[in-house]
Design a protein around this motif. Sequence first.
Motif, PDB file in Angstrom:
ATOM      1  N   PRO A   1       5.059  14.301   6.397  1.00 28.21           N
ATOM      2  CA  PRO A   1       5.197  15.509   5.579  1.00 28.21           C
ATOM      3  C   PRO A   1       5.379  15.169   4.101  1.00 28.21           C
ATOM      4  O   PRO A   1       5.860  14.094   3.751  1.00 28.21           O
ATOM      5  CB  PRO A   1       6.456  16.179   6.146  1.00 28.21           C
ATOM      6  CG  PRO A   1       7.246  15.055   6.731  1.00 28.21           C
ATOM      7  CD  PRO A   1       6.238  14.036   7.208  1.00 28.21           C
ATOM      8  N   ILE A   2       4.968  16.105   3.258  1.00 22.51           N
ATOM      9  CA  ILE A   2       5.218  15.980   1.816  1.00 22.51           C
ATOM     10  C   ILE A   2       6.730  16.020   1.621  1.00 22.51           C
ATOM     11  O   ILE A   2       7.415  16.867   2.193  1.00 22.51           O
ATOM     12  CB  ILE A   2       4.588  17.170   1.061  1.00 22.51           C
ATOM     13  CG1 ILE A   2       3.080  17.045   1.056  1.00 22.51           C
ATOM     14  CG2 ILE A   2       5.123  17.289  -0.340  1.00 22.51           C
ATOM     15  CD1 ILE A   2       2.498  16.344  -0.120  1.00 22.51           C
ATOM     16  N   ASP A   3       7.243  15.108   0.812  1.00 20.69           N
ATOM     17  CA  ASP A   3       8.663  15.150   0.468  1.00 20.69           C
ATOM     18  C   ASP A   3       8.808  14.943  -1.036  1.00 20.69           C
ATOM     19  O   ASP A   3       7.814  14.860  -1.766  1.00 20.69           O
ATOM     20  CB  ASP A   3       9.465  14.123   1.267  1.00 20.69           C
ATOM     21  CG  ASP A   3       8.999  12.695   1.034  1.00 20.69           C
ATOM     22  OD1 ASP A   3       8.329  12.420   0.018  1.00 20.69           O
ATOM     23  OD2 ASP A   3       9.317  11.835   1.871  1.00 20.69           O
ATOM     24  N   HIS A   4      10.036  14.858  -1.499  1.00 21.86           N
ATOM     25  CA  HIS A   4      10.294  14.753  -2.936  1.00 21.86           C
ATOM     26  C   HIS A   4       9.657  13.505  -3.543  1.00 21.86           C
ATOM     27  O   HIS A   4       9.278  13.508  -4.715  1.00 21.86           O
ATOM     28  CB  HIS A   4      11.808  14.772  -3.198  1.00 21.86           C
ATOM     29  CG  HIS A   4      12.155  14.923  -4.638  1.00 21.86           C
ATOM     30  ND1 HIS A   4      11.949  16.102  -5.315  1.00 21.86           N
ATOM     31  CD2 HIS A   4      12.659  14.044  -5.536  1.00 21.86           C
ATOM     32  CE1 HIS A   4      12.326  15.939  -6.573  1.00 21.86           C
ATOM     33  NE2 HIS A   4      12.763  14.712  -6.737  1.00 21.86           N
ATOM     34  N   SER A   5       9.486  12.458  -2.767  1.00 18.90           N
ATOM     35  CA  SER A   5       8.895  11.230  -3.296  1.00 18.90           C
ATOM     36  C   SER A   5       7.431  11.433  -3.711  1.00 18.90           C
ATOM     37  O   SER A   5       6.889  10.630  -4.474  1.00 18.90           O
ATOM     38  CB  SER A   5       8.984  10.097  -2.266  1.00 18.90           C
ATOM     39  OG  SER A   5       8.077  10.300  -1.204  1.00 18.90           O
ATOM     40  N   PHE A   6       6.792  12.503  -3.242  1.00 17.16           N
ATOM     41  CA  PHE A   6       5.411  12.793  -3.634  1.00 17.16           C
ATOM     42  C   PHE A   6       5.290  12.862  -5.150  1.00 17.16           C
ATOM     43  O   PHE A   6       4.283  12.442  -5.718  1.00 17.16           O
ATOM     44  CB  PHE A   6       4.946  14.101  -2.996  1.00 17.16           C
ATOM     45  CG  PHE A   6       3.500  14.430  -3.268  1.00 17.16           C
ATOM     46  CD1 PHE A   6       2.498  13.771  -2.588  1.00 17.16           C
ATOM     47  CD2 PHE A   6       3.141  15.389  -4.196  1.00 17.16           C
ATOM     48  CE1 PHE A   6       1.159  14.058  -2.822  1.00 17.16           C
ATOM     49  CE2 PHE A   6       1.815  15.688  -4.446  1.00 17.16           C
ATOM     50  CZ  PHE A   6       0.825  15.025  -3.746  1.00 17.16           C
ATOM     51  N   LEU A   7       6.328  13.371  -5.810  1.00 11.09           N
ATOM     52  CA  LEU A   7       6.312  13.470  -7.271  1.00 11.09           C
ATOM     53  C   LEU A   7       6.207  12.094  -7.914  1.00 11.09           C
ATOM     54  O   LEU A   7       5.576  11.939  -8.964  1.00 11.09           O
ATOM     55  CB  LEU A   7       7.564  14.202  -7.769  1.00 11.09           C
ATOM     56  CG  LEU A   7       7.718  15.647  -7.297  1.00 11.09           C
ATOM     57  CD1 LEU A   7       9.065  16.198  -7.720  1.00 11.09           C
ATOM     58  CD2 LEU A   7       6.573  16.503  -7.817  1.00 11.09           C
ATOM     59  N   LYS A   8       6.803  11.102  -7.297  1.00 13.96           N
ATOM     60  CA  LYS A   8       6.735   9.728  -7.813  1.00 13.96           C
ATOM     61  C   LYS A   8       5.361   9.116  -7.538  1.00 13.96           C
ATOM     62  O   LYS A   8       4.780   8.463  -8.400  1.00 13.96           O
ATOM     63  CB  LYS A   8       7.831   8.888  -7.161  1.00 13.96           C
ATOM     64  CG  LYS A   8       7.855   7.433  -7.615  1.00 13.96           C
ATOM     65  CD  LYS A   8       8.958   6.660  -6.926  1.00 13.96           C
ATOM     66  CE  LYS A   8       8.362   5.928  -5.746  1.00 13.96           C
ATOM     67  NZ  LYS A   8       9.285   5.078  -5.033  1.00 13.96           N
TER      68      LYS A   8
ATOM     69  N   MET B   1       0.841  -1.185   0.000  1.00 11.85           N
ATOM     70  CA  MET B   1       0.000   0.000   0.000  1.00 11.85           C
ATOM     71  C   MET B   1       0.886   1.248   0.000  1.00 11.85           C
ATOM     72  O   MET B   1       1.894   1.303   0.674  1.00 11.85           O
ATOM     73  CB  MET B   1      -0.903  -0.016   1.236  1.00 11.85           C
ATOM     74  CG  MET B   1      -1.856   1.154   1.264  1.00 11.85           C
ATOM     75  SD  MET B   1      -2.901   1.298   2.741  1.00 11.85           S
ATOM     76  CE  MET B   1      -3.536  -0.327   2.952  1.00 11.85           C
ATOM     77  N   SER B   2       0.463   2.229  -0.753  1.00 10.56           N
ATOM     78  CA  SER B   2       1.204   3.474  -0.882  1.00 10.56           C
ATOM     79  C   SER B   2       1.195   4.261   0.433  1.00 10.56           C
ATOM     80  O   SER B   2       0.211   4.237   1.179  1.00 10.56           O
ATOM     81  CB  SER B   2       0.557   4.324  -1.973  1.00 10.56           C
ATOM     82  OG  SER B   2       1.050   5.646  -1.957  1.00 10.56           O
ATOM     83  N   LYS B   3       2.268   4.983   0.679  1.00 10.52           N
ATOM     84  CA  LYS B   3       2.297   5.801   1.893  1.00 10.52           C
ATOM     85  C   LYS B   3       1.337   6.984   1.793  1.00 10.52           C
ATOM     86  O   LYS B   3       1.004   7.592   2.800  1.00 10.52           O
ATOM     87  CB  LYS B   3       3.720   6.268   2.198  1.00 10.52           C
ATOM     88  CG  LYS B   3       4.314   7.281   1.237  1.00 10.52           C
ATOM     89  CD  LYS B   3       5.730   7.604   1.692  1.00 10.52           C
ATOM     90  CE  LYS B   3       6.369   8.715   0.909  1.00 10.52           C
ATOM     91  NZ  LYS B   3       7.681   9.063   1.449  1.00 10.52           N
ATOM     92  N   TYR B   4       0.837   7.272   0.590  1.00 12.34           N
ATOM     93  CA  TYR B   4      -0.129   8.357   0.411  1.00 12.34           C
ATOM     94  C   TYR B   4      -1.557   7.830   0.224  1.00 12.34           C
ATOM     95  O   TYR B   4      -2.454   8.585  -0.151  1.00 12.34           O
ATOM     96  CB  TYR B   4       0.280   9.242  -0.770  1.00 12.34           C
ATOM     97  CG  TYR B   4       1.518  10.057  -0.478  1.00 12.34           C
ATOM     98  CD1 TYR B   4       1.464  11.154   0.370  1.00 12.34           C
ATOM     99  CD2 TYR B   4       2.743   9.715  -1.025  1.00 12.34           C
ATOM    100  CE1 TYR B   4       2.591  11.897   0.663  1.00 12.34           C
ATOM    101  CE2 TYR B   4       3.881  10.453  -0.742  1.00 12.34           C
ATOM    102  CZ  TYR B   4       3.799  11.544   0.101  1.00 12.34           C
ATOM    103  OH  TYR B   4       4.911  12.282   0.389  1.00 12.34           O
ATOM    104  N   HIS B   5      -1.790   6.560   0.499  1.00 12.96           N
ATOM    105  CA  HIS B   5      -3.109   5.950   0.327  1.00 12.96           C
ATOM    106  C   HIS B   5      -4.204   6.728   1.059  1.00 12.96           C
ATOM    107  O   HIS B   5      -5.285   6.960   0.503  1.00 12.96           O
ATOM    108  CB  HIS B   5      -3.083   4.486   0.804  1.00 12.96           C
ATOM    109  CG  HIS B   5      -4.413   3.829   0.814  1.00 12.96           C
ATOM    110  ND1 HIS B   5      -5.044   3.416  -0.338  1.00 12.96           N
ATOM    111  CD2 HIS B   5      -5.266   3.551   1.829  1.00 12.96           C
ATOM    112  CE1 HIS B   5      -6.219   2.901  -0.019  1.00 12.96           C
ATOM    113  NE2 HIS B   5      -6.374   2.962   1.277  1.00 12.96           N
ATOM    114  N   LEU B   6      -3.962   7.136   2.281  1.00 15.48           N
ATOM    115  CA  LEU B   6      -4.965   7.887   3.040  1.00 15.48           C
ATOM    116  C   LEU B   6      -5.301   9.217   2.365  1.00 15.48           C
ATOM    117  O   LEU B   6      -6.455   9.646   2.371  1.00 15.48           O
ATOM    118  CB  LEU B   6      -4.493   8.133   4.470  1.00 15.48           C
ATOM    119  CG  LEU B   6      -4.377   6.899   5.360  1.00 15.48           C
ATOM    120  CD1 LEU B   6      -3.768   7.271   6.713  1.00 15.48           C
ATOM    121  CD2 LEU B   6      -5.743   6.262   5.556  1.00 15.48           C
TER     122      LEU B   6
END
Length: 68
Positions: free
Chosen positions: A33-40, A1-6
């Motif tokens: 927190p939002i980090d650079h991986s958010f772009l991925k 599951m993605s760390k941004y699933h929620l």
Amino acid sequence: MSKYHLLWEYVKKNGGQSFKLTFEEIYNIVGIPIDHSFLKYKKELTEYGYEVGKISMKEQTVIFHKLV
């Protein structure tokens, strides 16, 4: 599951055509927190019927758009 699933679930339930969340609001939803991986990870959002629009580092906001 993605760390941004929620976050993706929150965006899907919002139901708006286009809306903005601050980095702080996103932190409160996801707990990280939002980090650079958010772009991925942002490409995953299309599976929920939305896409990430503009990411403003100056305003610390992210705009989300519903896919048509």
